[in-house]
Enzyme design. Sequence first.
Site, mmCIF file in Angstrom:
data_model
loop_
_atom_site.group_PDB
_atom_site.id
_atom_site.type_symbol
_atom_site.label_atom_id
_atom_site.label_comp_id
_atom_site.label_asym_id
_atom_site.label_seq_id
_atom_site.Cartn_x
_atom_site.Cartn_y
_atom_site.Cartn_z
ATOM 1 N N LYS A 1 11.164 -11.220 -1.106
ATOM 2 C CA LYS A 1 12.528 -10.689 -1.190
ATOM 3 C C LYS A 1 13.488 -11.859 -1.241
ATOM 4 O O LYS A 1 13.173 -12.955 -0.739
ATOM 5 C CB LYS A 1 12.825 -9.845 0.052
ATOM 6 C CG LYS A 1 13.927 -8.828 -0.140
ATOM 7 C CD LYS A 1 13.369 -7.461 -0.468
ATOM 8 C CE LYS A 1 14.448 -6.406 -0.486
ATOM 9 N NZ LYS A 1 13.911 -5.063 -0.665
ATOM 10 N N GLY B 1 23.455 10.739 4.064
ATOM 11 C CA GLY B 1 23.814 9.827 2.980
ATOM 12 C C GLY B 1 23.436 10.457 1.659
ATOM 13 O O GLY B 1 22.267 10.796 1.448
ATOM 14 N N VAL B 2 24.435 10.659 0.803
ATOM 15 C CA VAL B 2 24.103 11.203 -0.528
ATOM 16 C C VAL B 2 24.553 10.209 -1.600
ATOM 17 O O VAL B 2 25.374 10.501 -2.450
ATOM 18 C CB VAL B 2 24.694 12.623 -0.796
ATOM 19 C CG1 VAL B 2 23.705 13.696 -0.446
ATOM 20 C CG2 VAL B 2 25.998 12.876 -0.060
ATOM 21 N N GLY B 3 23.983 8.999 -1.511
ATOM 22 C CA GLY B 3 24.272 7.933 -2.462
ATOM 23 C C GLY B 3 23.335 7.996 -3.662
ATOM 24 O O GLY B 3 22.874 9.071 -4.065
ATOM 25 N N ASN B 4 23.024 6.821 -4.203
ATOM 26 C CA ASN B 4 22.237 6.740 -5.445
ATOM 27 C C ASN B 4 20.922 7.492 -5.379
ATOM 28 O O ASN B 4 20.595 8.261 -6.271
ATOM 29 C CB ASN B 4 21.937 5.265 -5.762
ATOM 30 C CG ASN B 4 23.164 4.551 -6.267
ATOM 31 O OD1 ASN B 4 23.931 5.100 -7.048
ATOM 32 N ND2 ASN B 4 23.374 3.332 -5.794
ATOM 33 N N VAL B 5 20.149 7.266 -4.322
ATOM 34 C CA VAL B 5 18.841 7.913 -4.226
ATOM 35 C C VAL B 5 18.991 9.388 -3.858
ATOM 36 O O VAL B 5 18.435 10.280 -4.507
ATOM 37 C CB VAL B 5 17.943 7.211 -3.170
ATOM 38 C CG1 VAL B 5 16.640 7.977 -2.979
ATOM 39 C CG2 VAL B 5 17.645 5.775 -3.589
ATOM 40 N N ALA B 6 19.762 9.648 -2.810
ATOM 41 C CA ALA B 6 19.792 11.015 -2.269
ATOM 42 C C ALA B 6 20.457 12.004 -3.220
ATOM 43 O O ALA B 6 20.138 13.195 -3.183
ATOM 44 C CB ALA B 6 20.486 11.025 -0.918
ATOM 45 N N TYR B 7 21.355 11.544 -4.072
ATOM 46 C CA TYR B 7 21.940 12.458 -5.048
ATOM 47 C C TYR B 7 20.817 13.058 -5.907
ATOM 48 O O TYR B 7 20.733 14.279 -6.104
ATOM 49 C CB TYR B 7 22.962 11.723 -5.932
ATOM 50 C CG TYR B 7 23.403 12.560 -7.108
ATOM 51 C CD1 TYR B 7 24.270 13.635 -6.931
ATOM 52 C CD2 TYR B 7 22.907 12.308 -8.390
ATOM 53 C CE1 TYR B 7 24.643 14.439 -8.000
ATOM 54 C CE2 TYR B 7 23.273 13.099 -9.462
ATOM 55 C CZ TYR B 7 24.141 14.162 -9.260
ATOM 56 O OH TYR B 7 24.498 14.959 -10.327
HETATM 57 N N1 LIG Z 1 17.814 2.522 -4.472
HETATM 58 C C1 LIG Z 1 16.511 2.486 -4.371
HETATM 59 O O1 LIG Z 1 15.784 2.574 -5.368
HETATM 60 C C2 LIG Z 1 15.867 2.366 -3.015
HETATM 61 C C3 LIG Z 1 14.494 2.083 -2.934
HETATM 62 C C4 LIG Z 1 13.898 2.031 -1.673
HETATM 63 C C5 LIG Z 1 14.665 2.224 -0.527
HETATM 64 N N2 LIG Z 1 15.996 2.478 -0.643
HETATM 65 C C6 LIG Z 1 16.767 2.714 0.592
HETATM 66 O O2 LIG Z 1 17.324 4.036 0.571
HETATM 67 C C7 LIG Z 1 18.602 4.031 1.202
HETATM 68 C C8 LIG Z 1 19.643 4.558 0.234
HETATM 69 O O3 LIG Z 1 19.692 3.715 -0.897
HETATM 70 P P1 LIG Z 1 20.748 3.966 -2.075
HETATM 71 O O4 LIG Z 1 20.379 3.059 -3.164
HETATM 72 O O5 LIG Z 1 20.882 5.418 -2.316
HETATM 73 O O6 LIG Z 1 22.062 3.403 -1.372
HETATM 74 P P2 LIG Z 1 23.557 3.914 -1.575
HETATM 75 O O7 LIG Z 1 24.423 2.846 -0.985
HETATM 76 O O8 LIG Z 1 23.822 4.361 -2.963
HETATM 77 O O9 LIG Z 1 23.610 5.226 -0.655
HETATM 78 C C9 LIG Z 1 23.706 5.201 0.717
HETATM 79 C C10 LIG Z 1 24.754 6.252 1.112
HETATM 80 O O10 LIG Z 1 24.795 6.321 2.524
HETATM 81 C C11 LIG Z 1 26.143 6.463 2.920
HETATM 82 N N3 LIG Z 1 26.308 6.047 4.312
HETATM 83 C C12 LIG Z 1 26.435 4.790 4.811
HETATM 84 N N4 LIG Z 1 26.594 4.852 6.142
HETATM 85 C C13 LIG Z 1 26.508 6.161 6.493
HETATM 86 C C14 LIG Z 1 26.585 6.845 7.724
HETATM 87 N N5 LIG Z 1 26.784 6.217 8.885
HETATM 88 N N6 LIG Z 1 26.453 8.191 7.713
HETATM 89 C C15 LIG Z 1 26.281 8.861 6.563
HETATM 90 N N7 LIG Z 1 26.219 8.248 5.350
HETATM 91 C C16 LIG Z 1 26.344 6.915 5.327
HETATM 92 C C17 LIG Z 1 26.912 5.615 1.928
HETATM 93 O O11 LIG Z 1 28.289 5.991 1.861
HETATM 94 C C18 LIG Z 1 26.172 5.908 0.619
HETATM 95 O O12 LIG Z 1 26.710 7.001 -0.081
HETATM 96 C C19 LIG Z 1 18.834 2.599 1.691
HETATM 97 O O13 LIG Z 1 18.365 2.485 3.004
HETATM 98 C C20 LIG Z 1 17.948 1.775 0.766
HETATM 99 O O14 LIG Z 1 17.552 0.548 1.356
HETATM 100 C C21 LIG Z 1 16.612 2.563 -1.836
HETATM 101 C C1 LIG Z 2 11.945 -3.761 -6.236
HETATM 102 C C2 LIG Z 2 13.012 -2.857 -5.762
HETATM 103 C C3 LIG Z 2 13.191 -1.693 -6.638
HETATM 104 C C4 LIG Z 2 12.744 -2.572 -4.339
HETATM 105 C C5 LIG Z 2 13.702 -1.663 -3.608
HETATM 106 N N1 LIG Z 2 14.980 -2.294 -3.403
HETATM 107 C C6 LIG Z 2 13.020 -1.314 -2.305
HETATM 108 O O1 LIG Z 2 13.498 -1.565 -1.219
HETATM 109 O O2 LIG Z 2 11.944 -0.740 -2.375
#
Ligand SMILES: NC(=O)c1ccc[n+]([C@@H]2O[C@H](COP(=O)([O-])OP(=O)(O)OC[C@H]3O[C@@H](n4cnc5c(N)ncnc54)[C@H](O)[C@@H]3O)[C@@H](O)[C@H]2O)c1
Ligand SMILES: CC(C)C[C@H](N)C(=O)O
Length: 367
Positions: free
Chosen positions: A80, A180-186
């Site tokens: 990382k 949290g309904v960000g990138n993944v959760a949406y």
């Molecule tokens: N994006 C990926 O492909 C990926 C892969 C593996 C793991 N993850 C993990 O999944 C999680 C979400 O990732 P993401 O990319 O959707 O991030 P993101 O930033 O798009 O979404 C996170 C959401 O959580 C909200 N949030 C932050 N603090 C909060 C709180 N106290 N209460 C409620 N909501 C809150 C934010 O406003 C945001 O909308 C992270 O922990 C990330 O490390 C993401």
């Molecule tokens: C390689 C990435 C897509 C990894 C991602 N940020 C994770 O925590 O899994």
Amino acid sequence: MELFKYMEKYDYEQLLFCQDKESGLKAIIAIHDTTLGPALGGTRMWMYNSEEEAIEDALRLARGMTYKNAAAGLNLGGGKTVIIGDPRKDKNEAMFRAFGRFIQGLNGRYITAEDVGTTVADMDIIYQETDYVTGISPEFGSSGNPSPATAYGVYRGMKAAAKEAFGSDSLEGKVIAVQGVGNVAYHLCRHLHEEGAQLIVTDINKEAVQRAVEEFGAKAVDPNDIYGVDCDIFAPCALGGIINDQTIPQLKAKVIAGSANNQLKEPKHGDIIHEMGIVYAPDYVINAGGVINVADELYGYNRERAMKKIEQIYDNIEKVFAIAKRDSIPTYKAADRLAEERIETMRKSRSQFLQNGHHILSRRRGR
Ligand SMILES: NC(=O)c1ccc[n+]([C@@H]2O[C@H](COP(=O)([O-])OP(=O)(O)OC[C@H]3O[C@@H](n4cnc5c(N)ncnc54)[C@H](O)[C@@H]3O)[C@@H](O)[C@H]2O)c1
Ligand SMILES: CC(C)C[C@H](N)C(=O)O
């Protein structure tokens, strides 16, 4: 922090500090273990309070990727990068170009991708300097933003956890609380809504909540209330450390299955929820969809093939449950065992990654 002592304790291979005065780049690349192949893991850009905090984060996250990649069945090790800086203000083209040259200098021992604070656009800039980057734009024949793939994997893993807890993997009619309904959760909410689940959501971003309410008929609650809502499944998709002494007594869910990294504040919290009979789908097994998707770029990206492998997160979660039963241990420990058993088996037949060896990257060079 005594660096070599710490690296020895968890068996890290390499730690690199990359500095470029002109662009302001201050990056730390941690390579944990390359037994299974080159270290693949994203680049996080964050405003760390100290250099020590940044180093610790890079090391901890790199080790996490070793386990995530191994449990996902990828022929990849764990690494990382963290870049010290504010992703809203401090980014510039020269910074990511300089970073790309540092990665190129590692000659394939480390491959990067997105993480918190970095985007597909940043990966595209890095790609101008090195081939050892994934998560680049579909215009380059690549996989783009990993979040929808992560969401699909979480959906598949959640179904496996539901089967374990309720005897059926159908999520129809299940009440699911999403933090949290960000990138993944949406995207996760979209899958769940399509299957007929009832959603309860929260986020500190009001627009994100509103979108889920309008598009998926979700019920909204305040961020502090999400732990105690009446639900079947709790899906942490925001922050790490949210399964802790304060939140556990509030939980009513029978299943915890979400995308957030490092959900357990401490290992003991994994023991406590196990004793309470909560089925926990370990974070790094269920959220591996993104890394599986970007890793497929190393073979010349094929969405169908990547999705097939992401679907298998269902089987990987089932394997974790089977090990937990076999060894009478909580699922978070079983996940570690799944990863460690695979690494140990491969260690016997393979040592450190060699660029000149026969490997997936030698195939990529030809494309
Ligand atoms: N994006 C990926 O492909 C990926 C892969 C593996 C793991 N993850 C993990 O999944 C999680 C979400 O990732 P993401 O990319 O959707 O991030 P993101 O930033 O798009 O979404 C996170 C959401 O959580 C909200 N949030 C932050 N603090 C909060 C709180 N106290 N209460 C409620 N909501 C809150 C934010 O406003 C945001 O909308 C992270 O922990 C990330 O490390 C993401
Ligand atoms: C390689 C990435 C897509 C990894 C991602 N940020 C994770 O925590 O899994």
